[in-house]
Motif scaffolding. Structure first.
Motif, PDB file in Angstrom:
ATOM      1  N   VAL A 131     -16.859  17.406  25.663  1.00  0.00           N
ATOM      2  CA  VAL A 131     -17.565  16.208  25.846  1.00  0.00           C
ATOM      3  C   VAL A 131     -18.483  15.718  24.629  1.00  0.00           C
ATOM      4  N   LEU A 132     -18.979  16.830  23.929  1.00  0.00           N
ATOM      5  CA  LEU A 132     -20.011  16.307  22.833  1.00  0.00           C
ATOM      6  C   LEU A 132     -18.966  16.137  21.660  1.00  0.00           C
ATOM      7  N   ALA A 153     -24.836  14.892  19.940  1.00  0.00           N
ATOM      8  CA  ALA A 153     -23.538  15.443  20.011  1.00  0.00           C
ATOM      9  C   ALA A 153     -23.642  16.329  18.706  1.00  0.00           C
ATOM     10  N   LEU A 212     -17.732  12.415  22.084  1.00  0.00           N
ATOM     11  CA  LEU A 212     -18.986  11.701  21.858  1.00  0.00           C
ATOM     12  C   LEU A 212     -18.994  11.412  20.469  1.00  0.00           C
ATOM     13  N   LEU A 213     -18.860  12.520  19.686  1.00  0.00           N
ATOM     14  CA  LEU A 213     -18.732  12.623  18.125  1.00  0.00           C
ATOM     15  C   LEU A 213     -17.736  11.694  17.499  1.00  0.00           C
ATOM     16  N   GLY A 236     -25.822  19.701  19.420  1.00  0.00           N
ATOM     17  CA  GLY A 236     -25.202  20.489  20.360  1.00  0.00           C
ATOM     18  C   GLY A 236     -24.151  21.338  20.111  1.00  0.00           C
ATOM     19  N   LEU A 237     -23.045  20.743  18.900  1.00  0.00           N
ATOM     20  CA  LEU A 237     -22.002  21.362  18.566  1.00  0.00           C
ATOM     21  C   LEU A 237     -22.560  22.403  17.588  1.00  0.00           C
ATOM     22  N   VAL A 248     -18.856  21.850  26.606  1.00  0.00           N
ATOM     23  CA  VAL A 248     -19.629  21.152  25.687  1.00  0.00           C
ATOM     24  C   VAL A 248     -18.844  20.670  24.599  1.00  0.00           C
ATOM     25  N   GLU A 249     -17.842  21.566  24.127  1.00  0.00           N
ATOM     26  CA  GLU A 249     -17.047  21.108  23.021  1.00  0.00           C
ATOM     27  C   GLU A 249     -16.167  19.822  23.431  1.00  0.00           C
ATOM     28  N   THR A 275     -24.483  10.302  18.412  1.00  0.00           N
ATOM     29  CA  THR A 275     -24.024  11.048  17.312  1.00  0.00           C
ATOM     30  C   THR A 275     -24.942  12.449  17.002  1.00  0.00           C
TER      31      THR A 275
END
Length: 127
Positions: A41-42, A55, A45-46, A58-59, A38-39, A52
């Motif tokens: 990939v997101l 992402a 993306l961020l 999720g973070l 998650v960290e 945005t």
């Protein structure tokens, strides 16, 4: 920051899983693997400004987990008074990261984000 942190966790999953186990997180192997990806990939993306809001949201959830499982117990263990606890608890950088992520999730991307040329933000605003 999240991308690089995720990269390190994906590259060394045993250490990250051991940290999760020490913090008392249920299913540390699964939770650490999911969190690392998650960290990664997101975070990517961020950095790119793609999806945005998603992402950042999720973070932000990962930061809430970090605060609950890591920051809170460390503050309780290190403090003997209520003011001491509060200063330990709120001095943590996870709070700042959480606030920045919530601001990004709420405000959305800037004009240089890739959400703009792909029309992602415009499509979200029409709904």
């Amino acid at each position: 920051m999240f991308f690089l942190s995720g990269w390190g966790k994906v590259a060394n999953p045993q250490k990250f899983a051991a940290d999760f186990a020490a913090w008392g997180i249920p299913e540390p192997d699964l939770a650490s693997t999911v969190t690392a990806w998650v960290e990664l990939v997101l975070g990517a993306l961020l950095v790119l400004g793609l999806l945005t809001r998603l992402a950042a949201a999720g973070l932000a959830v990962t930061m809430l987990g970090a605060i609950y499982y890591s920051v809170w117990p460390a503050a309780v263990e290190a403090s003997t008074t209520i003011p001491g606890f509060l200063s330990q608890f709120f001095y943590s950088p996870e709070w700042l990261l959480l606030l920045v992520l919530l601001a990004l999730a709420g405000a959305g991307p800037g004009r240089f984000a890739l959400d703009e040329p792909f029309g992602i933000e415009a499509r979200l605003q029409r709904r």
